[in-house]
Design a protein around this motif. Sequence first.
Motif, mmCIF file in Angstrom:
data_model
loop_
_atom_site.group_PDB
_atom_site.id
_atom_site.type_symbol
_atom_site.label_atom_id
_atom_site.label_comp_id
_atom_site.label_asym_id
_atom_site.label_seq_id
_atom_site.Cartn_x
_atom_site.Cartn_y
_atom_site.Cartn_z
ATOM 1 N N GLN A 1 -39.546 46.460 85.365
ATOM 2 C CA GLN A 1 -41.166 46.451 84.951
ATOM 3 C C GLN A 1 -41.748 47.229 84.338
ATOM 4 O O GLN A 1 -42.908 47.082 83.908
ATOM 5 N N TYR A 2 -41.271 48.450 83.958
ATOM 6 C CA TYR A 2 -41.602 49.600 83.174
ATOM 7 C C TYR A 2 -41.434 49.138 81.881
ATOM 8 O O TYR A 2 -42.553 49.160 81.008
ATOM 9 N N VAL A 3 -40.591 48.341 81.281
ATOM 10 C CA VAL A 3 -40.544 47.840 80.029
ATOM 11 C C VAL A 3 -41.309 46.795 79.758
ATOM 12 O O VAL A 3 -41.967 46.663 78.636
ATOM 13 N N LEU A 4 -41.358 46.029 80.705
ATOM 14 C CA LEU A 4 -42.564 44.852 80.525
ATOM 15 C C LEU A 4 -43.762 45.411 80.564
ATOM 16 O O LEU A 4 -44.887 44.850 79.588
ATOM 17 N N GLN A 5 -44.261 46.517 81.308
ATOM 18 C CA GLN A 5 -45.392 47.054 80.887
ATOM 19 C C GLN A 5 -45.758 47.687 79.674
ATOM 20 O O GLN A 5 -46.851 47.417 79.205
ATOM 21 N N ARG B 1 -37.107 59.888 84.041
ATOM 22 C CA ARG B 1 -36.254 58.983 84.543
ATOM 23 C C ARG B 1 -36.624 57.257 84.301
ATOM 24 O O ARG B 1 -35.889 56.579 84.476
ATOM 25 N N ARG B 2 -38.175 57.145 84.151
ATOM 26 C CA ARG B 2 -38.531 55.667 84.256
ATOM 27 C C ARG B 2 -39.364 55.357 83.037
ATOM 28 O O ARG B 2 -38.696 54.484 82.418
ATOM 29 N N MET B 3 -40.492 56.250 82.607
ATOM 30 C CA MET B 3 -41.272 55.646 81.682
ATOM 31 C C MET B 3 -40.909 56.043 80.173
ATOM 32 O O MET B 3 -41.079 55.256 79.213
ATOM 33 N N GLY B 4 -40.181 57.208 80.191
ATOM 34 C CA GLY B 4 -39.569 57.597 78.862
ATOM 35 C C GLY B 4 -38.550 56.459 78.326
ATOM 36 O O GLY B 4 -38.657 55.954 77.270
ATOM 37 N N PRO B 5 -37.451 56.269 79.156
ATOM 38 C CA PRO B 5 -36.769 55.414 78.956
ATOM 39 C C PRO B 5 -37.149 53.605 78.732
ATOM 40 O O PRO B 5 -36.432 53.321 77.754
ATOM 41 N N GLU C 1 -44.321 46.726 76.906
ATOM 42 C CA GLU C 1 -44.464 45.639 75.796
ATOM 43 C C GLU C 1 -45.789 45.335 75.845
ATOM 44 O O GLU C 1 -46.288 44.456 75.119
ATOM 45 N N ALA C 2 -46.400 44.643 77.122
ATOM 46 C CA ALA C 2 -47.494 44.373 77.277
ATOM 47 C C ALA C 2 -48.617 44.954 76.507
ATOM 48 O O ALA C 2 -49.555 44.650 76.049
ATOM 49 N N PHE C 3 -48.595 46.499 76.725
ATOM 50 C CA PHE C 3 -49.546 47.340 76.074
ATOM 51 C C PHE C 3 -49.343 47.287 74.538
ATOM 52 O O PHE C 3 -50.303 47.344 73.930
ATOM 53 N N VAL C 4 -48.086 47.085 74.045
ATOM 54 C CA VAL C 4 -48.048 47.048 72.719
ATOM 55 C C VAL C 4 -48.668 45.856 72.176
ATOM 56 O O VAL C 4 -49.096 45.947 71.146
ATOM 57 N N ARG C 5 -48.398 44.690 72.663
ATOM 58 C CA ARG C 5 -49.134 43.513 72.425
ATOM 59 C C ARG C 5 -50.713 43.477 72.571
ATOM 60 O O ARG C 5 -51.333 43.013 71.733
ATOM 61 N N ALA D 1 -38.182 49.576 75.155
ATOM 62 C CA ALA D 1 -39.387 48.447 75.028
ATOM 63 C C ALA D 1 -39.341 48.066 73.479
ATOM 64 O O ALA D 1 -39.245 48.736 72.536
ATOM 65 N N LYS D 2 -39.390 46.220 73.212
ATOM 66 C CA LYS D 2 -39.537 45.861 72.004
ATOM 67 C C LYS D 2 -40.782 46.136 71.371
ATOM 68 O O LYS D 2 -41.991 46.105 72.124
ATOM 69 N N GLY D 3 -40.857 46.575 70.248
ATOM 70 C CA GLY D 3 -42.262 46.989 69.519
ATOM 71 C C GLY D 3 -42.862 48.326 70.044
ATOM 72 O O GLY D 3 -43.667 48.421 69.330
ATOM 73 N N ALA D 4 -41.790 49.140 70.323
ATOM 74 C CA ALA D 4 -42.203 50.668 70.804
ATOM 75 C C ALA D 4 -41.294 51.687 70.550
ATOM 76 O O ALA D 4 -40.160 51.175 70.248
ATOM 77 N N ARG D 5 -41.826 52.764 70.061
ATOM 78 C CA ARG D 5 -40.835 53.778 69.798
ATOM 79 C C ARG D 5 -41.487 55.330 70.219
ATOM 80 O O ARG D 5 -42.695 55.423 70.165
ATOM 81 N N LEU D 6 -40.551 55.787 71.120
ATOM 82 C CA LEU D 6 -40.966 57.158 71.780
ATOM 83 C C LEU D 6 -40.606 58.266 70.678
ATOM 84 O O LEU D 6 -39.680 58.396 70.103
ATOM 85 N N ALA D 7 -41.819 58.838 70.069
ATOM 86 C CA ALA D 7 -42.107 59.700 68.850
ATOM 87 C C ALA D 7 -42.049 60.986 69.317
ATOM 88 O O ALA D 7 -41.489 62.015 68.507
ATOM 89 N N ALA D 8 -42.879 61.420 70.374
ATOM 90 C CA ALA D 8 -42.875 62.862 70.785
ATOM 91 C C ALA D 8 -43.240 63.056 72.120
ATOM 92 O O ALA D 8 -43.586 62.241 72.968
ATOM 93 N N LEU D 9 -43.050 64.298 72.374
ATOM 94 C CA LEU D 9 -42.955 64.775 73.871
ATOM 95 C C LEU D 9 -43.684 66.367 73.798
ATOM 96 O O LEU D 9 -43.488 67.157 72.995
ATOM 97 N N ALA D 10 -44.747 66.377 74.458
ATOM 98 C CA ALA D 10 -45.496 67.901 74.669
ATOM 99 C C ALA D 10 -44.774 68.411 76.109
ATOM 100 O O ALA D 10 -44.987 67.940 76.877
#
Length: 323
Positions: A283-287, A17-21, A289-293, A26-35
Motif C-alpha cells: 500500500q505504500y508503493v500504491l500511495q 523500513r517502509r516509505m523509503g523503499p 504512485e497515486a501521488f506521482v499521478r 514505485a513506478k514514476g518515482a525516484r528517491l533522490a535525496a535524504l536530509a
Amino acid sequence: MQPVTFGILGASDFAARRMGPAIHAAKGARLAALATSSPAKAEAFTAFAPDLTLHDSYEALLADPAVEVVYIPLPNHLHVEWGIKALAAGKHVLIEKPLALRAEDIDPLIAARDAAGKCAAEAYMIVHHPQWQLVRRWLDEGRIGRLKHADVAFSFDNPDPANIRNRAETGGGSIPDIGVYAYSSIRFATRAEPVRLVSRIKREHGVDTFAQVWGEMAGPGGDFTFAAMTSTRLFPRQEVTFQGETGRITLSAPFNAGVFDQAEVTLHGYNSAETHRFPGVNQYVLQVEAFVRHIRTGEPYTWSLEEARAGQAMIDLVRAGEI
C-alpha cells in the motif's frame, strides 16, 4: 516522462523500513535525496538507494533543485511547520499522519498549499489499498443492507519511554498514532462523519496509552453506531467489522496489510461468505504512485488535506468527549 524526484526530511526508522523503499520501488518515482546529520542512519537508505544525495540539514534539502517532492516523516508536532516550509520552497509535500495535533493547525498548511500552487497531502496509505476500496464499494452498493454498527480494534505494545510515540512533547499517544487509522478508516469506507462521541482514556506520563470510544456517525446511508479501541500497551490486534441489517464485512489486517497479516476481507451473509485476499500488495508503493499521478497528470488524490483535517477533527472530538 522523467520520474518525480523525492527527498526525505529525517532518517526515521519508519522511512527507512517502509516509505523509503516504497518510493524507490514505485513506478514514476525516484528517491533522490535524504536530509540527516547522522551518517549511520543514512546507511539504511543508501543500502537500497546508493546514488542518494545526502544533506546534513533540512534546509539544504529544501534548497536542492533536484528534489520535486518532500516527504516528511518527522515527529507529529513538526509536520505542519516543515510542510509549510517545503511548500514555500516550491516543493510538493507528502506528510506523515497524523498531519497535525489539532484540526485548526491544518488551516495554515491548506493556505500555504493554495498559495504555492503545489500538491500537498497526508500519507494515509490505507485508502490506496484495494481492500479498503472494495469495502467502500460494498457499502455503497448496500451489500450488507443498511449499516447499523462499525467497530475497530487496533493495538500493539510499545512501553519504551524514549520512543517518540510515548512522549507528550512530540505529539505521542495511541490516539494520534493509531487512532488516525481507527477513526478515519470508518469515515473513508462509509463516507460518514461523527455526530456524537464519548471516550474513556488512560494515560502514562501525559500520553494516552488506551482509548475506548463509542458514539454515533451519520452518512449517506443513514446513522449508525461506532466503537473503537486503541492501545499502545496491549498485545497486537487489528480488526474492523461493519455490521449491517443483512450481513457484515470483516477485515483481518486492515491497517498494516502484509506486515501484521495478509490482507483479507470477507463479506458474510446468511449461509454465505465471500472472501478476497490481497497477497503481495504494497500500500505504500500504491500511495507513492497515486501521488506521482496527481502531480504529473492532475489525477485526483484520494486523501486531500481537507480529508485529513476532517479526520483530525474526529480525533479532537474523541478527546473532547472524555468522561
